[in-house]
Structure formats: structure tokens, C-alpha cells
Design an enzyme around this catalytic site. Structure first.
Site, PDB file in Angstrom:
ATOM      1  CB  ILE A 134      -0.961   0.011   1.259  1.00 33.54           C
ATOM      2  CG1 ILE A 134      -1.570  -1.589   1.439  1.00 33.54           C
ATOM      3  CG2 ILE A 134      -2.062   1.019   1.287  1.00 33.54           C
ATOM      4  CD1 ILE A 134      -2.381  -1.804   0.142  1.00 33.54           C
ATOM      5  CD  GLU A 135       2.779   3.714   3.660  1.00 33.34           C
ATOM      6  OE1 GLU A 135       3.185   4.618   3.057  1.00 33.34           O
ATOM      7  OE2 GLU A 135       1.952   3.901   4.710  1.00 33.34           O
ATOM      8  CB  SER A 136       6.714   1.994  -1.206  1.00 31.94           C
ATOM      9  OG  SER A 136       7.042   0.863  -0.731  1.00 31.94           O
TER      10      SER A 136
END
Length: 514
Positions: A134-136
Site C-alpha cells: 500500500i505504501e510503496s
């Protein structure tokens, strides 16, 4: 006779002893205190006969090893599921992009085993291993518009708080081991604050202060304080649903038509100790891997050399780690590092620094990220070629704290000049001071084709080296001499910076001094 008498007496005594040592079952129990002290006590009373009972089927924990890492992750799911329309929307979004999912999961195979190991060691839910999706998208080189970096997307200040070094040579926000340690520390801290994993994730994305204020606001209004009930930005509102959607796909890939790449339940890399500064290219060569594969496991590195004092351990693919150790031990073809660090003694241009370092200005700029028209400030740590006779490696203080700072080559100062004659145009004044007409118009809030009255004050931002001359010759009777050609080019180059700063700094003359 006397002998027979003694033998008979002895046999009678032995018979009496045997008789008295065996208790009679029909005799009453001894009620003396000594006898009571030896009676057995049962917590639930006297023993009763065993009777037939019934059994119920219960879940039995499996003892077989996980088939692969995905199976291991599924077994560690421990967060409550979120079921909402937003989750369904994200499920559909990921399911409709199989190529994107394949790229993400393929990229994660290098890092996922280590993250799962750390989560299990800390007793944390293994869903959190999916958070970098989700982040990166599991890209350790990812940088957000807000300057968050790495797989776990740490902001600079948060990274510093969790002891992630950010200097001229490396950025630990991208380091696989360091950033994972910091991210899990942060998530544990947030869970301890809010007592709920969904709220902890919201705080990871939005900030703990923001979540705390949203909870306090709902409490004041008598509303619920769970994740779905809080008022929050759209990005945070979608944050947990995204993670839940990826979790659902990992849990049942066949239901979404997804195909997860095989990731074995085995470490991808090993940590290897280094004791000397060493070139990245040499490490890759001794390990038998491509340099880009090395950098994928060690993405925090900025430069072509590893400074052992700041980064004493590197990561190598599992099977190549022993190859590297063996080849390093046998290496005898010269020095390990062809680069070292030089601390700039005073402000100097890139050209001067390059001459001192014995390299071209273009190479110095590229290696150290020096932008055009900027001087290098005193105390900056520059990477430069290492002499063949140099034996000393870079110190730990410099390896951990070295920074590069710049200052403009030409400093500008706000000043006021006078129009030399009636009707002097913006273009004419711009030509006189060797700046662009667009800048003069912008500094004075007029159009490029405007004219000034004779003696009218005109705001200018001029290089400090020209200011003394300019101020001495601002009257109509003393026109300013033309600036040297080199200064003309430099002044024009600074114009965009002056124009950008003017909008906010024009009312305050002192604020314009660089």
C-alpha cells in the site's frame, strides 16, 4: 537343648514382627495425629469411579510446515476484518490490474521473508507484512510528493526520530533492515497508544496527533471512535480498506482470479560483515551478482562506495554470501575502495573543488549531486578519488553525519535605482543592469512594455558584487557601466530564483538578502 531353645525363641520373635507390620483391612483406622498426617488429600474430594463421557470436535493446530511464504502469512492473520463498500471497491481495483499485482508481488520476494520473521518475533499480525504494497508497491526507492521515502515511506523527521540516518552517503529510510525495524517499532508504539490496529494504521498514515484529535472530537459529540466512525482525509479513509483488499486477495487468490508468484519460506538474503571501505562494484564482482541486484538489497546507498564505519553489514543473496566471503578473503589485487571523503575547508566553487580533488568538474558534480550555479559550503563532505597510498578509512563520525550544503554562487540584494530619464522603459533599465525585462517588470508589478518617470524609484535585485558600483551610479547623470560578460551570464541565470522569491519577500527588503 539350650541351642534349640534359643532357635525357637528367635523364630517366634520374627513371626511377631511380620504380623504386626501388615495392617488388617478390617481393623479400624488409626485416629492418632501421626497417622492423620500421612493420609492423602484430594482437591475435589475422594476418588470416584470413572464414568462414560462425551467428546466434542475442536480445531486442531496444524504441525506441518507452511507450503510457502504466502501460507505462512495467512496463518498469522490476526487483525479484525473490515467489511465495507470501500474494501469491495479496492478488491475490484486490484483484481482488474493483474500486471500491477504481479509486479508488486515479484518485487516483494526479496524482502517479504525478513518482514514476516520480524513480525512473528514480535508477536504482531502478519497482515502488516502486506503494508508496503500500500505504501510503496514494495519499491525501496519510492519517494512521495511529501518527501517520504523507502518501502515504509518515512518522512525525514520521523525517520530521524527512529534513528534512520540520512546523510550524504546513505538514507536509512530505504534500508531494508533499518526501515523495517523502525516501521514495526512505530506501529507497535501506535497500537500501544490506541489499542486498535485499524487506528494504529490510520495514525501511521495520518499522524498520531490527527487521530487523537479525531477521537477526542467524536467523544465530545458522543459518537463512536472506531476507524469507520472517525472523520478523516480521503487518503486515510481508503488506507485500511486497501490493506484489507490485499489481505483478502492473498487469503483467497483464486476467488479474485489472482496468481501469486511462488515465494519460498526461506530467507532471500544473508547479512555479511565488512570491515573496510569497499567499492560497490567490487562487492558485486566478488559476490558474482549484478550491481543492480546488489543495490536492490542495499537501496540506502547514495554513492559508489560502502563506508564500513557507517554501514558495517551489507545484504547479499543467500547463495552468493558465501561466495563473497570466500572471494574477499582471497582478494589481493589492490585496495578495496577507490573513493574516500574530503571535508571542504572553505566555501568554494565546484571548479575549484574539482581541481583540489584531482577530477573533472562534471564528474565531481555528478558524483556528489552539486546543482548548477551553486557553491559548496565549508564543512561539506565530498566524495573524491582515493589516492593509492591512502590507508585510512573514513571515520565513523563522518560516515554517519557527513552532509553537503550549498550557497548561490552570486548573492543578490534588494535595492532601489532611479529611472535615468523621462519615459525610460522597463527594457532599457533591464539592459542597463544586465537582467531580464520580465524580472524588472515582475519586481515592480508593471508590464514589460511599461515606462518609468524620470527619477522614479525602480526596485531591483542585483548581485552583491555589482551592488556597490550600482548604488554609486544610480543618478541620471551617472549611468552604470556595463557589467563584465561573465557576470552578465551569472546574473541572468539567477533571475528565475529572484522572481520566485519576490512574490513573498518583496515587502521586506532585508528578507531578500541571501
Amino acid at each position: 537343648m539350650k541351642f534349640l531353645h534359643l532357635l525357637l525363641l528367635a523364630s517366634l520373635l520374627l513371626t511377631g514382627c511380620a504380623t504386626t507390620s501388615t495392617p488388617d483391612a478390617s481393623a479400624p483406622a488409626d485416629s492418632s495425629p501421626a497417622a492423620a498426617a500421612h493420609q492423602p488429600l484430594y482437591p475435589t474430594g475422594p476418588l470416584r469411579p470413572i464414568t462414560a463421557g462425551s467428546t466434542r470436535a475442536q480445531a486442531v493446530a496444524g504441525i506441518d510446515a507452511p507450503a510457502d511464504l504466502w501460507d505462512r502469512i495467512r496463518r498469522g492473520f490476526a487483525m479484525p476484518d473490515l467489511d465495507s463498500e470501500l474494501v469491495a471497491d479496492r478488491e475490484q481495483w486490484y483484481a482488474n490490474r493483474p500486471d500491477y499485482m504481479q509486479r508488486m508481488t515479484e518485487r516483494s520476494r526479496k524482502y517479504l521473508f525478513h518482514i514476516v520473521e520480524e513480525l512473528e518475533r514480535r508477536g504482531m499480525p502478519t497482515e502488516l507484512a502486506l503494508l508496503p504494497y500500500i505504501e510503496s508497491a514494495f519499491n525501496p526507492q519510492a519517494v512521495s510528493s511529501a518527501k517520504a521515502a523507502g518501502m515504509w515511506q518515512f518522512m525525514p523527521a520521523t525517520g530521524t526520530y527512529f534513528d534512520l540516518k540520512q546523510n550524504a552517503f546513505r538514507d536509512d529510510r530505504r534500508d531494508v533492515l533499518a526501515s523495517t525495524r523502525a516501521a514495526l517499532d512505530y506501529l507497535q508504539k501506535l497500537h500501544g497508544m490506541f489499542g486498535d490496529w485499524h487506528l494504529a494504521l490510520a495514525a501511521y498514515n495520518w499522524g498520531e496527533g490527527s487521530v487523537a484529535r479525531a477521537i477526542a472530537k467524536n467523544e465530545k459529540l458522543g459518537l463512536g471512535t472506531s476507524y469507520p466512525e472517525l472523520s478523516m482525509p480521503a487518503e486515510t479513509r481508503m488506507y485500511v480498506p486497501k490493506l484489507q483488499a490485499v489481505k483478502n486477495i492473498v487469503a483467497e487468490p483464486e476467488r479474485f482470479g489472482a496468481e501469486l508468484p511462488l515465494i519460498l519460506n526461506h530467507p532471500y538474503f544473508q547479512s555479511v560483515e565488512i570491515t573496510r571501505d569497499i567499492d560497490v562494484a567490487l562487492v558485486a564482482s566478488l559476490a558474482g551478482i549484478r550491481e543492480e541486484d546488489f543495490r536492490a538489497l542495499n537501496p540506502s546507498l547514495h554513492r559508489p562506495v560502502i563506508l564500513a564505519a557507517g554501514m558495517p553489514r551489507i545484504l547479499l543473496p543467500w547463495d552468493n554470501a558465501q561466495v563473497f566471503r570466500r572471494n574477499l578473503q582471497a582478494y589481493s589485487e589492490g585496495q578495496y575502495a577507490s573513493w574516500t571523503v574530503w571535508t571542504v575547508p572553505s566555501n568554494m566553487t565546484a571548479a575549484a573543488a574539482a581541481q583540489r580533488a584531482g577530477m573533472s568538474e562534471a564528474d565531481l558534480r555528478q558524483l556528489n549531486g552539486i546543482p548548477p550555479r551553486m557553491m559548496i559550503k565549508a564543512g561539506s563532505a565530498l566524495m573524491v578519488p582515493r589516492a593509492a597510498t591512502t590507508r585510512q578509512d573514513v571515520s565513523s563520525h563522518l560516515a554517519d553525519n557527513g552532509q553537503i550544503a550549498f550557497t548561490p554562487e552570486i548573492v543578490t540584494r534588494r535595492t532601489s535605482v532611479r529611472a535615468a530619464k523621462r519615459g525610460e522603459t522597463v527594457a532599457a533599465i533591464a539592459r542597463r543592469y544586465k537582467v531580464s525585462a520580465a524580472d524588472v517588470a515582475d519586481w515592480n508589478d508593471v508590464k514589460v512594455g511599461s515606462r518609468f518617470k524620470a527619477g522614479e524609484a525602480v526596485t531591483m535585485y542585483l548581485p552583491v558584487r555589482l551592488t556597490a558600483t550600482s548604488l554609486a551610479r544610480t543618478s541620471p547623470r551617472q549611468p552604470v557601466a556595463a557589467a563584465p560578460r561573465g557576470k552578465v551570464a551569472a546574473t541572468k541565470a539567477r533571475a528565475p530564483i529572484a522572481r520566485t522569491a519576490t512574490a513573498s519577500a518583496r515587502p521586506a527588503a532585508k528578507a531578500r538578502v541571501r
